[in-house]
Design a protein around this motif. Structure first.
Motif, mmCIF file in Angstrom:
data_model
loop_
_atom_site.group_PDB
_atom_site.id
_atom_site.type_symbol
_atom_site.label_atom_id
_atom_site.label_comp_id
_atom_site.label_asym_id
_atom_site.label_seq_id
_atom_site.Cartn_x
_atom_site.Cartn_y
_atom_site.Cartn_z
ATOM 1 N N UNK A 88 21.828 -6.819 29.465
ATOM 2 C CA UNK A 88 21.571 -7.498 30.570
ATOM 3 C C UNK A 88 21.302 -9.254 30.103
ATOM 4 N N UNK A 89 20.876 -9.257 28.685
ATOM 5 C CA UNK A 89 20.872 -10.661 28.294
ATOM 6 C C UNK A 89 22.012 -11.478 27.856
ATOM 7 N N UNK A 104 16.609 -20.076 33.204
ATOM 8 C CA UNK A 104 17.051 -18.955 32.863
ATOM 9 C C UNK A 104 16.237 -18.272 31.733
ATOM 10 N N UNK A 105 15.639 -17.258 31.630
ATOM 11 C CA UNK A 105 14.629 -16.670 30.665
ATOM 12 C C UNK A 105 15.130 -15.227 30.670
ATOM 13 N N UNK A 137 17.150 -20.887 28.547
ATOM 14 C CA UNK A 137 16.225 -21.879 28.187
ATOM 15 C C UNK A 137 14.917 -21.469 27.415
ATOM 16 N N UNK A 138 14.632 -19.973 27.610
ATOM 17 C CA UNK A 138 13.484 -19.605 26.505
ATOM 18 C C UNK A 138 13.807 -18.053 26.589
ATOM 19 N N UNK A 139 13.078 -17.568 25.533
ATOM 20 C CA UNK A 139 12.986 -16.096 25.387
ATOM 21 C C UNK A 139 11.707 -15.610 25.060
ATOM 22 N N UNK A 140 11.267 -14.769 25.887
ATOM 23 C CA UNK A 140 9.898 -14.230 25.870
ATOM 24 C C UNK A 140 9.856 -13.024 24.825
ATOM 25 N N UNK A 141 8.730 -13.189 23.952
ATOM 26 C CA UNK A 141 8.523 -12.178 23.037
ATOM 27 C C UNK A 141 7.433 -11.319 23.466
ATOM 28 N N UNK A 142 7.712 -9.858 23.329
ATOM 29 C CA UNK A 142 6.381 -9.096 23.885
ATOM 30 C C UNK A 142 5.412 -8.968 22.927
ATOM 31 N N UNK A 352 5.460 -20.035 33.450
ATOM 32 C CA UNK A 352 6.560 -20.498 32.611
ATOM 33 C C UNK A 352 7.625 -20.688 33.498
ATOM 34 N N UNK A 353 7.927 -19.968 34.547
ATOM 35 C CA UNK A 353 9.092 -20.321 35.709
ATOM 36 C C UNK A 353 8.858 -21.549 36.114
ATOM 37 N N UNK A 354 7.731 -21.965 36.447
ATOM 38 C CA UNK A 354 7.168 -23.198 37.284
ATOM 39 C C UNK A 354 7.467 -24.410 36.245
#
Length: 366
Positions: A88-89, A104-105, A137-142, A352-354
């Motif tokens: 999906x990424x 795009x996250x 634009x950014x990658x969220x790490x869990x 983060x979206x905003x």
């Protein structure tokens, strides 16, 4: 704000369940696009009223999925595309660029030392991932562990944000009546000591170590919740050690609370995890937990999860035997459950979206 979450599949895995539990706590209008198949989580999400779009991807090289995704994004004019899981990424970020989506996250759920979502981290797999990462634009790490692995691959720290997985502690609280009903449905004796395992039935989860321990645990029952390609091998192994009659395969389940209520301990023998969501859910249900790898616990301040203990595989049988001899009963949910509250994580994601959309000023703009 309109957000499209793109995910590879919607079977009952950790990332899929996390998305399902997150959606009700996001104030944005959210849709979901699933690349392959459907599954029990897709049905559960759809029942809440969130649209689930089937992309119909037929294989890893089905490039037509990019066009279908891009058309979906243009048609609904999403402001944010948030991708989950490897395929999906890769496909979702490319489609979002083609559709001129403003933000795009991606969330990285499953990057290990040698594998990502069960596939080996070969040079081509890594190169494709890094190329697609540049489209977002950014990658969220869990977890900080995942953030360190991404940085080690070469993803700039400035493009990584740590937002851990979240748990709704109230949704996993122990229910004695639910325990009785679930045990009755599964055919588990009311007084049996039940060892639980939750996750995909794949070699990396090492559920075979729990089966190996069963013969020395008296009348204890092992309850495995999940599905996967390794199930036939696990069944065969259970038969070979004489433990097949005390092993229950519950399959995929969206009612994790019921399964946790039926258990007396959760065992998580996997040697490698990127977060360990099942461990936190079990702690919320008041279960003692024995684990081998769990960033969700190890990344917290000491004492945040007193019910969870790291136990190496060679000590697992002895520790389970001690618990079976003197079951501790239900424990109070620890501080870890509050720290991973899903409402907090949902708020952080929306901020983060905003910020990416320019609605919230950055530190430099203040």
């Amino acid at each position: 704000m309109k957000v499209l979450h793109v995910i590879t599949g919607l079977a009952a895995g950790g990332a899929e369940q996390q998305l399902r539990f997150l959606l009700p706590h996001l104030r944005a209008r959210c849709d979901v696009a699933v690349l392959t198949g459907s599954g029990v989580v897709a049905d559960a999400i759809a029942r809440t009223g969130v649209p689930v779009h089937q992309v119909g991807m037929r294989g890893n090289r089905d490039l037509r999925a990019v066009g279908r995704l891009a058309r979906l994004m243009r048609r609904h004019r999403y402001e944010v595309v948030h991708t989950h899981l490897y395929r999906a990424c890769v496909y979702g970020r490319l489609a979002a660029r083609l559709a001129n989506v403003p933000a795009i996250v991606a969330t990285e759920h499953s990057i290990g030392r040698e594998h990502i979502e069960g596939r080996r981290l070969t040079l081509p797999v890594r190169a494709l991932y890094l190329a697609s990462e540049l489209l977002g634009h950014l990658t969220v790490a869990v977890s900080p562990t995942v953030a360190d692995r991404l940085a080690g691959w070469g993803v700039p720290r400035s493009r990584i944000v740590v937002i851990p997985n979240g748990v709704d502690g109230r949704a996993f609280g122990f229910d004695a009546a639910l325990r009785r009903r679930t045990r009755l449905r599964l055919g588990v004796p009311a007084r049996a000591f039940v060892i639980g395992g939750v996750g995909r039935l794949e070699p990396g989860k090492r559920f075979d170590t729990l089966i190996e321990a069963l013969p020395a645990l008296g009348s204890a029952v092992l309850l495995l919740v999940g599905s996967g390609s390794y199930e036939p091998r696990l069944r065969q192994f259970a038969g070979s050690v004489g433990a097949g009659h005390r092993l229950i395969f519950a399959g995929e389940s969206t009612d994790v609370r019921a399964m946790l209520s039926a258990m007396d301990v959760l065992a998580a023998p996997s040697a490698e995890e990127t977060f360990g969501l099942a461990v936190v859910e079990a702690l919320a249900a008041g279960l003692p937990v024995l684990y081998d790898a769990c960033p969700a616990v190890d990344d917290l301040p000491p004492g945040s999860a007193p019910g969870a203990r790291r136990v190496p595989p060679d000590r697992l049988a002895a520790e389970l035997a001690a618990l079976a001899a003197r079951p501790p009963g239900r424990l109070p949910p620890p501080e870890a459950v509050r720290l991973y509250d899903i409402r907090r994580q949902a708020d952080r994601l929306e901020s983060l979206y905003l910020r990416l959309l320019g609605a919230v000023p950055t530190e430099d703009q203040r």
